[in-house]
Design a protein around this motif. Structure first.
Motif, PDB file in Angstrom:
ATOM      1  N   SER A  19       2.262 -11.504  -4.863  1.00 40.52           N
ATOM      2  CA  SER A  19       0.816 -11.394  -5.041  1.00 40.52           C
ATOM      3  C   SER A  19       0.082 -12.400  -4.169  1.00 40.52           C
ATOM      4  O   SER A  19      -0.908 -12.067  -3.505  1.00 40.52           O
ATOM      5  N   ALA A  22       0.409 -11.436  -0.564  1.00 39.22           N
ATOM      6  CA  ALA A  22      -0.450 -10.293  -0.251  1.00 39.22           C
ATOM      7  C   ALA A  22      -1.871 -10.765   0.044  1.00 39.22           C
ATOM      8  O   ALA A  22      -2.526 -10.276   0.976  1.00 39.22           O
ATOM      9  N   THR A  26      -3.548 -10.456   3.805  1.00 32.08           N
ATOM     10  CA  THR A  26      -4.793  -9.694   3.945  1.00 32.08           C
ATOM     11  C   THR A  26      -5.893 -10.566   4.531  1.00 32.08           C
ATOM     12  O   THR A  26      -6.611 -10.150   5.465  1.00 32.08           O
ATOM     13  N   ASN A  59       0.114   7.118  -4.519  1.00 31.92           N
ATOM     14  CA  ASN A  59       0.296   6.337  -3.298  1.00 31.92           C
ATOM     15  C   ASN A  59       0.578   7.261  -2.105  1.00 31.92           C
ATOM     16  O   ASN A  59       0.987   8.410  -2.274  1.00 31.92           O
ATOM     17  N   HIS A  97      -7.848   1.223  -5.652  1.00 33.16           N
ATOM     18  CA  HIS A  97      -7.479   0.471  -4.457  1.00 33.16           C
ATOM     19  C   HIS A  97      -5.965   0.345  -4.247  1.00 33.16           C
ATOM     20  O   HIS A  97      -5.554  -0.084  -3.167  1.00 33.16           O
ATOM     21  N   GLY A  98      -5.153   0.695  -5.254  1.00 33.80           N
ATOM     22  CA  GLY A  98      -3.707   0.597  -5.083  1.00 33.80           C
ATOM     23  C   GLY A  98      -3.191   1.394  -3.899  1.00 33.80           C
ATOM     24  O   GLY A  98      -2.490   0.864  -3.021  1.00 33.80           O
ATOM     25  N   GLU A 100      -4.836   2.404  -1.335  1.00 32.03           N
ATOM     26  CA  GLU A 100      -5.436   1.788  -0.142  1.00 32.03           C
ATOM     27  C   GLU A 100      -4.635   0.549   0.272  1.00 32.03           C
ATOM     28  O   GLU A 100      -4.420   0.310   1.462  1.00 32.03           O
ATOM     29  N   MET A 101      -4.196  -0.244  -0.712  1.00 35.36           N
ATOM     30  CA  MET A 101      -3.372  -1.419  -0.429  1.00 35.36           C
ATOM     31  C   MET A 101      -2.073  -1.021   0.253  1.00 35.36           C
ATOM     32  O   MET A 101      -1.664  -1.616   1.262  1.00 35.36           O
ATOM     33  N   PHE A 104      -2.724  -0.047   3.814  1.00 36.08           N
ATOM     34  CA  PHE A 104      -3.000  -1.209   4.658  1.00 36.08           C
ATOM     35  C   PHE A 104      -1.714  -1.898   5.098  1.00 36.08           C
ATOM     36  O   PHE A 104      -1.512  -2.179   6.289  1.00 36.08           O
ATOM     37  N   THR A 547      -2.045  -5.410  -5.398  1.00 35.05           N
ATOM     38  CA  THR A 547      -3.350  -4.774  -5.221  1.00 35.05           C
ATOM     39  C   THR A 547      -4.471  -5.799  -5.322  1.00 35.05           C
ATOM     40  O   THR A 547      -5.380  -5.839  -4.483  1.00 35.05           O
ATOM     41  N   TYR A 550      -4.505  -8.153  -2.404  1.00 34.07           N
ATOM     42  CA  TYR A 550      -5.195  -7.484  -1.296  1.00 34.07           C
ATOM     43  C   TYR A 550      -6.707  -7.548  -1.478  1.00 34.07           C
ATOM     44  O   TYR A 550      -7.450  -7.897  -0.549  1.00 34.07           O
ATOM     45  N   LEU A 551      -7.192  -7.260  -2.698  1.00 31.84           N
ATOM     46  CA  LEU A 551      -8.630  -7.291  -2.947  1.00 31.84           C
ATOM     47  C   LEU A 551      -9.191  -8.701  -2.821  1.00 31.84           C
ATOM     48  O   LEU A 551     -10.312  -8.893  -2.316  1.00 31.84           O
TER      49      LEU A 551
END
Length: 579
Positions: A19, A22, A26, A59, A97-98, A100-101, A104, A547, A550-551
């Motif tokens: 985490s 990530a 990002t 996903n 957003h999962g 999208e992560m 990415f 996730t 990433y956010l």
């Protein structure tokens, strides 16, 4: 400007699990200068020991395989599993957003995934599907890490084979079938030869799998983006500029290092699985975690000291798992997590009265919650996992490995109980002998027919996936028929903790009034469980963890380029580097 006692960067990430990395990757990809501080000498935290699975419904990999899954089905499943009428903002952010992560990381980094198209949800609740919501990292060649390879935390020695990871699926199937299939025996021999060659030449295995591969890929991505990685750097307190979090003090090599982070600090310290005072207050029973013993609640304490609010009123404060006590030789014990063999044919679990109390093939979290319910008030939750000779030789039982490993050492050090009869085994374990005899007789009779009227073991897709595909008529049901018989004692443990700091949908820390603490972000197990302390499927720790990492990285970058008074001014410097 950096000095011997002061460092400057845009973002400081405290903790080096998946985490935190990530978030670091990002933010660095968005042009920010990032420093990751890890308190131990090894990078990766609990993530490097984990199976490495992420639960990310809808996903991109599942879609590419043509697996149909709708937003409505996912929300229906989560509402049923979490027992809520509507999802909250964090849960909606995770689902949105999962995917999208994943996209990415697949497009822009060394992190590459493989689909868990045969990994079903853990429960048969409305909206469940039998594959496609889970994924894990592809295997990775450790040589790609260069000199950083030896800073990567190796696989957990208790459950690995001489430090060699074994992946779920075809890899594990070959190991379990090595004594029955020439093809599998050849495969296993090749894997072992390669591993021991790598250990001889490089000091550790190079074919990285599971969580080790995930962390390695994240580390390679971080290095490529210029992220600074500092080991042996324990955060002692957060620094404030007014109400804003502006950095942290680290202890490294006995000296205090002040790190000033212009955009913010990300807490990713792995929760509190070895924070004894908090455990005593929240758990109500003895606890032996399978997480690294350096995960002592640093992130929660750091956050609380600056006003962050801990959320503790969850369904469960931890991701429960049955563990057995493995002697370490120094008078202490490690916890072996029993994640796999409970669902195999030839195994049952009983309490002191000799009776079964749950479906052994259900998830580790469900298994422990059932044990808590079955334990009389005032008693410590204890169960015994039993199997017959054929099951032990084929699958092993906990730390007592299968054929060709012998059981003698495990019996001698007290870990494993072994007896020619169930009556004698009951006496060795302190189990009611008559109760055990009756339980096994009834279980065997039903297992031969492929049924379990007491607990419906084998009925769900998850039970079947965890069982033995070559065994019939039900993959997870088999009689305990051939002595000698074996048993290990199971006690409460966890794979990580769920209680954590309150955050919003961008992973920003919130105080007791629900207001954002500027500059402070929380991800992974330092963040209060997105699932409210429930366990709907495998991968619900790393999936939300990456996730929201990433956010957090995106939000930090957004604040760096959006004017908002002095806090939002665009500022750049050379990458955080050792002075």
């Amino acid at each position: 400007m950096n000095t011997a006692n002061e460092r400057r960067c845009d973002v400081l990430v405290i903790g080096s699990g998946a985490s935190g990395l990530a978030a670091a990757v990002t933010a660095a990809h968005q042009g920010l200068d990032v420093l990751v501080a890890e308190k131990t000498d090894q990078l990766g935290g609990t993530s490097a020991w984990s199976g490495g699975w992420l639960w990310i419904p809808r996903n991109p990999l599942a879609r590419a395989e043509g697996i149909e899954d709708s937003e409505q089905a996912v929300e229906t499943y989560l509402r049923a599993e979490l027992d809520v009428d509507a999802l909250d903002e964090r849960q909606r952010a995770f689902l949105h957003h999962g995917p999208e992560m994943v996209d990415f990381f697949q497009r822009h980094t060394q992190v590459q995934f493989q689909s868990g198209s045969r990994m079903p949800d853990m429960h048969e609740s409305p909206g469940a599907i039998h594959g496609g919501r889970s994924l894990c990292a592809l295997p990775y060649d450790g040589r790609q890490l260069g000199p950083w390879l030896h800073a990567l935390r190796p696989p957990l020695d208790l459950i690995s084979l001489g430090g060699m990871g074994i992946a779920a699926g075809a890899d594990l199937t070959h190991f379990l079938n090595a004594s029955h299939s020439p093809r599998s025996a050849l495969y296993v021999a090749g894997r072992l030869l390669r591993h021991w060659r790598d250990r001889l030449l490089h000091g550790r295995g190079l074919h990285l799998l599971n969580g080790n591969a995930l962390v390695a890929r994240l580390l390679r991505s971080a290095i490529d983006l210029g992220v600074s990685l500092e080991t042996g750097a324990a955060a002692t307190r957060l620094l404030q500029d007014g109400q804003r979090i502006a950095g942290a003090e680290l202890m490294q090599d006995g000296s205090c290092l002040k790190v000033l982070a212009r955009q913010g600090v990300v807490l990713a310290c792995g929760g509190f699985p070895h924070d004894r005072p908090r455990i005593a207050r929240l758990f109500g029973h003895e606890h032996l975690s399978a997480a690294p013993d350096t995960n002592t609640g640093d992130g929660l304490r750091l956050g609380e000291a600056v006003g962050a609010k801990a959320v503790e009123d969850l369904s469960s404060p931890a991701a429960w798992a049955p563990v057995s006590r493995v002697p370490r030789g120094d008078g202490r014990f490690s916890g072996f997590p029993h994640l796999m063999e409970r669902a195999k044919p030839g195994f049952i679990a009983v309490t002191r009265n000799g009776r079964r109390f749950t479906n052994e093939a259900d998830s580790y979290h469900d298994f422990m919650n059932a044990l808590f319910r079955a334990t009389p008030a005032g008693e410590e939750p204890v169960a015994w996992l039993l199997c017959d000779h054929r099951a032990q030789r084929r699958y092993g039982i906990g730390w007592a490995r299968p054929f060709p490993f012998q059981t003698g050492r495990y019996v001698r050090n007290g870990y494993l109980k072994k007896a020619a009869s169930l009556t004698e085994l009951a006496r060795l374990c302190g189990i009611d002998g008559e109760g055990l005899q009756a339980t096994v007789a009834a279980f065997n009779a039903h297992a031969e027919r492929g049924t379990d009227p007491d607990f419906q073991r084998g009925a769900s897709a998850y039970n079947q996936a965890q069982g033995e595909p070559l065994h019939g008529p039900t993959p997870s049901l088999g009689a305990l028929a051939k002595g000698p018989f074996y048993a290990v004692k199971l006690v409460p443990g966890s794979l990580g903790t769920f209680a954590g700091l309150r955050t919003d949908a961008s992973a920003r820390a919130l105080d007791d009034r629900g207001e954002v603490i500027p500059g402070l972000y929380v991800v992974g197990n330092d963040m209060a469980s997105v699932m409210g302390g429930r366990y709907p499927s495998g991968g619900i720790t790393l999936g939300p963890g990456m996730t929201f990492g990433y956010l957090a990285g995106l939000e930090l970058a957004r604040r760096a380029i959006t004017p908002a008074g002095s806090e939002g001014q665009t500022r750049r410097s050379s990458p955080c580097a050792a002075p």
